[in-house]
Write a protein that holds these residues in place. Structure first.
Motif, short mmCIF file in Angstrom:
data_model
loop_
_atom_site.label_atom_id
_atom_site.label_comp_id
_atom_site.label_asym_id
_atom_site.label_seq_id
_atom_site.Cartn_x
_atom_site.Cartn_y
_atom_site.Cartn_z
N ALA A 1 6.32 5.67 4.05
CA ALA A 1 5.39 5.52 2.93
C ALA A 1 6.08 4.66 1.89
N GLN A 2 5.38 3.61 1.45
CA GLN A 2 5.90 2.66 0.48
C GLN A 2 5.23 2.91 -0.86
N CYS A 3 6.02 3.12 -1.90
CA CYS A 3 5.50 3.49 -3.21
C CYS A 3 6.07 2.58 -4.30
N SER A 4 5.19 2.12 -5.19
CA SER A 4 5.61 1.28 -6.30
C SER A 4 5.14 1.88 -7.62
N LEU A 5 5.58 1.26 -8.69
CA LEU A 5 5.10 1.59 -10.02
C LEU A 5 4.30 0.40 -10.51
N LEU B 1 0.61 4.04 -3.92
CA LEU B 1 0.91 4.08 -2.49
C LEU B 1 0.52 2.73 -1.88
N GLU B 2 1.51 1.92 -1.56
CA GLU B 2 1.27 0.58 -1.03
C GLU B 2 0.96 0.59 0.46
N GLN C 1 3.49 14.90 3.93
CA GLN C 1 4.85 15.09 3.42
C GLN C 1 5.40 13.79 2.84
N LEU C 2 5.11 12.67 3.51
CA LEU C 2 5.53 11.38 2.98
C LEU C 2 4.86 11.10 1.63
N LEU C 3 3.55 11.37 1.57
CA LEU C 3 2.82 11.18 0.32
C LEU C 3 3.38 12.06 -0.78
N LEU C 4 3.67 13.31 -0.48
CA LEU C 4 4.24 14.22 -1.47
C LEU C 4 5.58 13.69 -1.99
N SER C 5 6.38 13.12 -1.12
CA SER C 5 7.66 12.53 -1.54
C SER C 5 7.41 11.40 -2.54
N PHE D 1 -1.57 8.66 -9.97
CA PHE D 1 -1.14 8.09 -8.69
C PHE D 1 -2.37 7.48 -8.03
N ALA D 2 -2.22 6.31 -7.45
CA ALA D 2 -3.37 5.61 -6.88
C ALA D 2 -3.01 4.97 -5.55
N SER D 3 -4.03 4.46 -4.88
CA SER D 3 -3.86 3.80 -3.59
C SER D 3 -5.12 3.01 -3.30
#
Length: 151
Positions: free
Chosen positions: A56-60, A83-84, A100-104, A117-119
């Motif tokens: 899971a790839q996450c940015s700000l 969530l990219e 679980q990845l999303l929760l991280s 949080f968005a996607s």
């Protein structure tokens, strides 16, 4: 199963897995993008018996984010976690790994000061839509994007 942030030396493994989600990109392109991305965001990987089975790839995001509670004409007072991309090998799906990845990602975003949080997903990606709705996301909008060559 273990979930932890991807290390720089694991980017090639990540890129090989990511070509399954983004097949229009080469492993080399993705490796380069991920190396750059890790300087400003985070990527979590799920591991099973030493094999990377999901990520899971996450940015700000500090500019306008569709559906979040701020005006599109002002800069955000705090970033929005975004969530990219998220992917789990088919053999490991339906086991809660994506959640679980999303929760991280969400936990990381909260630690960065995010209150939202968005996607997003493509209009025809019903599997992604179902996942997002099942994880508590609310649909904010639907758009069709256009491009035009200027000559």
């Amino acid at each position: 199963m273990e979930i932890r942030p991807v290390l720089t030396q694991e980017v090639d493994l990540l890129a090989a897995l990511a070509t399954k989600l983004w097949p229009h990109h080469s492993k080399e392109e993705l490796s380069e993008e991920f190396c750059e991305f890790l300087s400003c965001g985070i990527i979590f990987a799920a591991w099973e018996n030493g094999q990377m089975i999901g990520f899971a790839q996450c940015s700000l995001r500090n500019d306008y984010v569709e559906g979040c509670s701020h005006s599109p004409d002002i800069r955000l007072d705090c970033p929005v976690g975004y969530l990219e991309g998220i992917f789990v090998l088919e053999k490991y799906r339906q086991k809660g790994i994506s959640r679980q990845l999303l929760l991280s990602c969400e936990t990381w975003a909260k630690k960065q000061g995010c209150r939202e949080f968005a996607s997003d997903c493509e209009l025809d990606n019903t599997q992604s839509l179902s996942f997002h709705l099942a994880c508590g996301f609310e649909e904010a909008n639907r758009i069709i994007c256009f491009t035009k060559k200027l000559t």
